[in-house]
Scaffold this motif. Structure first.
Motif, PDB file in Angstrom:
ATOM      1  N   LEU A  31       0.597  -1.025  -0.117  1.00  8.01           N
ATOM      2  CA  LEU A  31      -0.029   0.157  -0.067  1.00  8.01           C
ATOM      3  C   LEU A  31       1.020   1.330  -0.069  1.00  8.01           C
ATOM      4  N   GLU A  32       2.046   0.972   0.759  1.00  8.57           N
ATOM      5  CA  GLU A  32       2.731   2.308   1.186  1.00  8.57           C
ATOM      6  C   GLU A  32       3.523   2.827  -0.465  1.00  8.57           C
ATOM      7  N   SER A  33       4.044   1.563  -0.971  1.00 12.26           N
ATOM      8  CA  SER A  33       4.529   1.998  -2.409  1.00 12.26           C
ATOM      9  C   SER A  33       3.554   2.472  -3.367  1.00 12.26           C
ATOM     10  N   GLY A  35       1.475   4.821  -2.726  1.00  9.97           N
ATOM     11  CA  GLY A  35       0.957   6.088  -2.267  1.00  9.97           C
ATOM     12  C   GLY A  35       0.040   6.209  -1.568  1.00  9.97           C
ATOM     13  N   VAL A  36      -0.599   5.024  -0.897  1.00 11.84           N
ATOM     14  CA  VAL A  36      -1.702   5.088   0.161  1.00 11.84           C
ATOM     15  C   VAL A  36      -1.192   5.713   1.390  1.00 11.84           C
ATOM     16  N   THR A  37      -1.931   6.837   1.676  1.00 14.96           N
ATOM     17  CA  THR A  37      -1.246   7.621   3.050  1.00 14.96           C
ATOM     18  C   THR A  37      -1.204   7.204   4.287  1.00 14.96           C
ATOM     19  N   GLU A  38      -2.036   6.105   4.596  1.00 11.54           N
ATOM     20  CA  GLU A  38      -1.965   5.608   5.836  1.00 11.54           C
ATOM     21  C   GLU A  38      -1.952   4.093   5.713  1.00 11.54           C
ATOM     22  N   PRO A  39      -0.794   3.572   5.217  1.00  9.11           N
ATOM     23  CA  PRO A  39      -0.603   2.017   4.756  1.00  9.11           C
ATOM     24  C   PRO A  39      -0.866   1.054   5.821  1.00  9.11           C
ATOM     25  N   GLN A  40      -0.373   1.282   7.222  1.00 12.56           N
ATOM     26  CA  GLN A  40      -0.353   0.446   8.250  1.00 12.56           C
ATOM     27  C   GLN A  40      -1.999   0.430   8.626  1.00 12.56           C
ATOM     28  N   ARG A  41      -2.548   1.611   8.795  1.00 11.88           N
ATOM     29  CA  ARG A  41      -3.605   1.442   9.433  1.00 11.88           C
ATOM     30  C   ARG A  41      -4.811   0.636   8.436  1.00 11.88           C
ATOM     31  N   GLU A  42      -4.465   1.141   7.088  1.00  8.16           N
ATOM     32  CA  GLU A  42      -5.322   0.392   6.011  1.00  8.16           C
ATOM     33  C   GLU A  42      -5.252  -1.084   5.976  1.00  8.16           C
ATOM     34  N   ALA A  43      -3.787  -1.550   6.001  1.00  5.15           N
ATOM     35  CA  ALA A  43      -3.502  -2.919   6.417  1.00  5.15           C
ATOM     36  C   ALA A  43      -4.134  -3.606   7.331  1.00  5.15           C
ATOM     37  N   ARG A  44      -4.318  -2.857   8.546  1.00  8.50           N
ATOM     38  CA  ARG A  44      -4.994  -3.594   9.736  1.00  8.50           C
ATOM     39  C   ARG A  44      -6.487  -3.536   9.351  1.00  8.50           C
ATOM     40  N   GLU A  45      -7.077  -2.598   8.838  1.00 11.19           N
ATOM     41  CA  GLU A  45      -8.329  -2.433   8.454  1.00 11.19           C
ATOM     42  C   GLU A  45      -8.798  -3.687   7.543  1.00 11.19           C
ATOM     43  N   ILE A  46      -7.745  -3.879   6.659  1.00  6.58           N
ATOM     44  CA  ILE A  46      -7.898  -5.007   5.492  1.00  6.58           C
ATOM     45  C   ILE A  46      -8.205  -6.340   6.395  1.00  6.58           C
ATOM     46  N   VAL A  47      -7.299  -6.587   7.175  1.00 10.01           N
ATOM     47  CA  VAL A  47      -7.228  -7.841   7.597  1.00 10.01           C
ATOM     48  C   VAL A  47      -8.301  -7.990   8.623  1.00 10.01           C
ATOM     49  N   ALA A  48      -8.781  -6.931   9.577  1.00  8.31           N
ATOM     50  CA  ALA A  48     -10.044  -7.096  10.149  1.00  8.31           C
ATOM     51  C   ALA A  48     -11.167  -7.142   9.397  1.00  8.31           C
ATOM     52  N   ALA A  49     -11.415  -6.445   8.207  1.00  4.25           N
ATOM     53  CA  ALA A  49     -12.384  -6.690   7.503  1.00  4.25           C
ATOM     54  C   ALA A  49     -12.695  -8.358   7.072  1.00  4.25           C
ATOM     55  N   VAL A  50     -11.550  -8.803   6.502  1.00  9.63           N
ATOM     56  CA  VAL A  50     -11.399 -10.265   5.890  1.00  9.63           C
ATOM     57  C   VAL A  50     -11.714 -11.178   7.130  1.00  9.63           C
ATOM     58  N   LEU A  51     -11.107 -10.872   8.286  1.00  8.71           N
ATOM     59  CA  LEU A  51     -11.385 -11.988   9.245  1.00  8.71           C
ATOM     60  C   LEU A  51     -12.762 -11.525  10.140  1.00  8.71           C
ATOM     61  N   ASP A  52     -13.418 -10.232   9.885  1.00 11.31           N
ATOM     62  CA  ASP A  52     -14.781  -9.863  10.655  1.00 11.31           C
ATOM     63  C   ASP A  52     -14.347  -9.982  12.153  1.00 11.31           C
ATOM     64  N   VAL A  53     -13.104  -9.008  12.320  1.00  8.41           N
ATOM     65  CA  VAL A  53     -12.715  -9.130  13.784  1.00  8.41           C
ATOM     66  C   VAL A  53     -12.820  -7.625  13.876  1.00  8.41           C
ATOM     67  N   PRO A  54     -12.350  -7.134  15.284  1.00  8.73           N
ATOM     68  CA  PRO A  54     -12.268  -5.731  15.378  1.00  8.73           C
ATOM     69  C   PRO A  54     -10.866  -4.875  14.820  1.00  8.73           C
ATOM     70  N   LYS A  55     -10.557  -3.736  14.565  1.00  7.63           N
ATOM     71  CA  LYS A  55      -9.714  -3.177  13.753  1.00  7.63           C
ATOM     72  C   LYS A  55      -8.379  -3.432  14.620  1.00  7.63           C
TER      73      LYS A  55
END
Ligand code: GLN
Length: 300
Positions: A31-33, A35-55
């Motif tokens: 995500l960082e490469s 140009g996504v501005t908050e890559p770590q937060r978004e990576a966590r959100e993606i994992v959370a959404a896929v697993l249906d768990v809290p962020k």
């Protein structure tokens, strides 16, 4: 952001990936490469959404193993996000009030402004509010929230887009067992599918962006979200004007019309409703940023 990211740049080409932490690190780098501005937060959100768990789950469970299925789903979503898709489309879901809705590029991603619209409508409902309609329902966000949060006799949702009706109906099917009200989606333009129906509330977040404003929209809105849900002719006012024209034919006496508007045109819409002698009690209400965002009126 170019659509060129190869997951093998960031992940080993042979699965298993390893741990949740490895997966997060790989997604963050991808995500960082791009140009996504908050890559770590978004990576966590993606994992959370896929697993249906809290962020926060991914960060707290970084040493847990990631199964190949999870890894594939997460990498696929991260690649879509890296290619510029809004996060909600990349993960296929969006939060709206108390609900998680399935969304894709057939429907507008529900916005926080519209969460406030639902609040303002619910505040004005009484035990006599029995039949409500959400016009231009998209994913079904407003209609489903109303049906989830309060017991009405019937909640309608209409949309001119058959695709939207399919998405909304899918969401209704998933949520059916937790809804307090019956819900019915009908296909067609504005109130046309509700011919003969008398309603206590008509609520809508219609398309209200003008063609001239299209270029000002953020790229992830302009390039990904359906223009049918965003754009309206006549300086962004055509759908609203038609809704204001049609609604009195369906509203019960004292029935409520509640419309989300572009903040720059709130005055124009309030004026449009005020000069129409079928309406009274016109109110302009604010969103969470203090902007005039909703026009409400009662059928006299
Ligand atoms: N508020 C939306 C935006 O972000 C527009 C939604 C609409 O047109 N109803 O542009």
């Amino acid at each position: 952001m170019a659509n060129k990211t190869s997951s093998s740049t960031y992940f080993p080409t042979t699965l298993p990936i390893g741990t949740i932490g490895d997966l997060l690190a790989g997604c963050t780098a991808m995500l960082e490469s791009e140009g996504v501005t908050e890559p770590q937060r978004e990576a966590r959100e993606i994992v959370a959404a896929v697993l249906d768990v809290p962020k926060f789950w991914a960060a707290a469970n970084s040493i847990a193993d990631a199964s190949p299925d999870v890894a594939i789903a997460v990498i696929r979503a991260a690649m879509q996000r890296a290619a510029g898709a809004p996060l909600a489309y990349a993960v296929g879901r969006a939060s709206f009030r108390h609900l998680t809705l399935e969304v894709d590029d057939r429907v507008l991603i529900p916005r926080v402004e519209t969460e406030v619209l639902v609040d303002r409508v619910l505040e004005r409902c009484s035990s006599n509010t029995r039949r409500v309609a959400d016009i231009g329902t998209g994913s079904g966000a407003i209609a489903l929230s109303l049906a989830f949060e309060r017991e009405f006799d019937l909640v309608f949702g209409t949309d001119i887009s058959l695709d939207a009706i399919a998405v909304a109906s899918g969401n209704a099917a998933s949520l059916r067992s937790v809804l307090k009200s019956s819900i019915e989606f009908r296909h067609g333009s504005l109130l046309a599918p509700l011919k003969g129906e008398v309603l206590d509330v008509i609520v809508s977040n219609p398309p209200y962006v003008s063609f001239a404003e299209l270029g000002d929209l953020p790229p992830d809105v302009r390039d990904w979200e359906p223009s049918l849900a965003l754009l309206s002719p006549q300086d962004g006012l055509a759908a609203t004007r038609e809704l204001v024209r049609q609604a009195p034919h369906h509203l019960a006496p004292d029935g409520l019309l509640a419309v989300e508007v572009d903040t720059r045109r709130a005055g124009t819409v309030a004026e449009m409703v005020s000069v129409d002698d079928r309406y009274g009690d016109v109110e302009v209400l604010l969103d969470l940023t203090g902007r005039e965002r909703f026009v409400f009126a009662r059928r006299v």
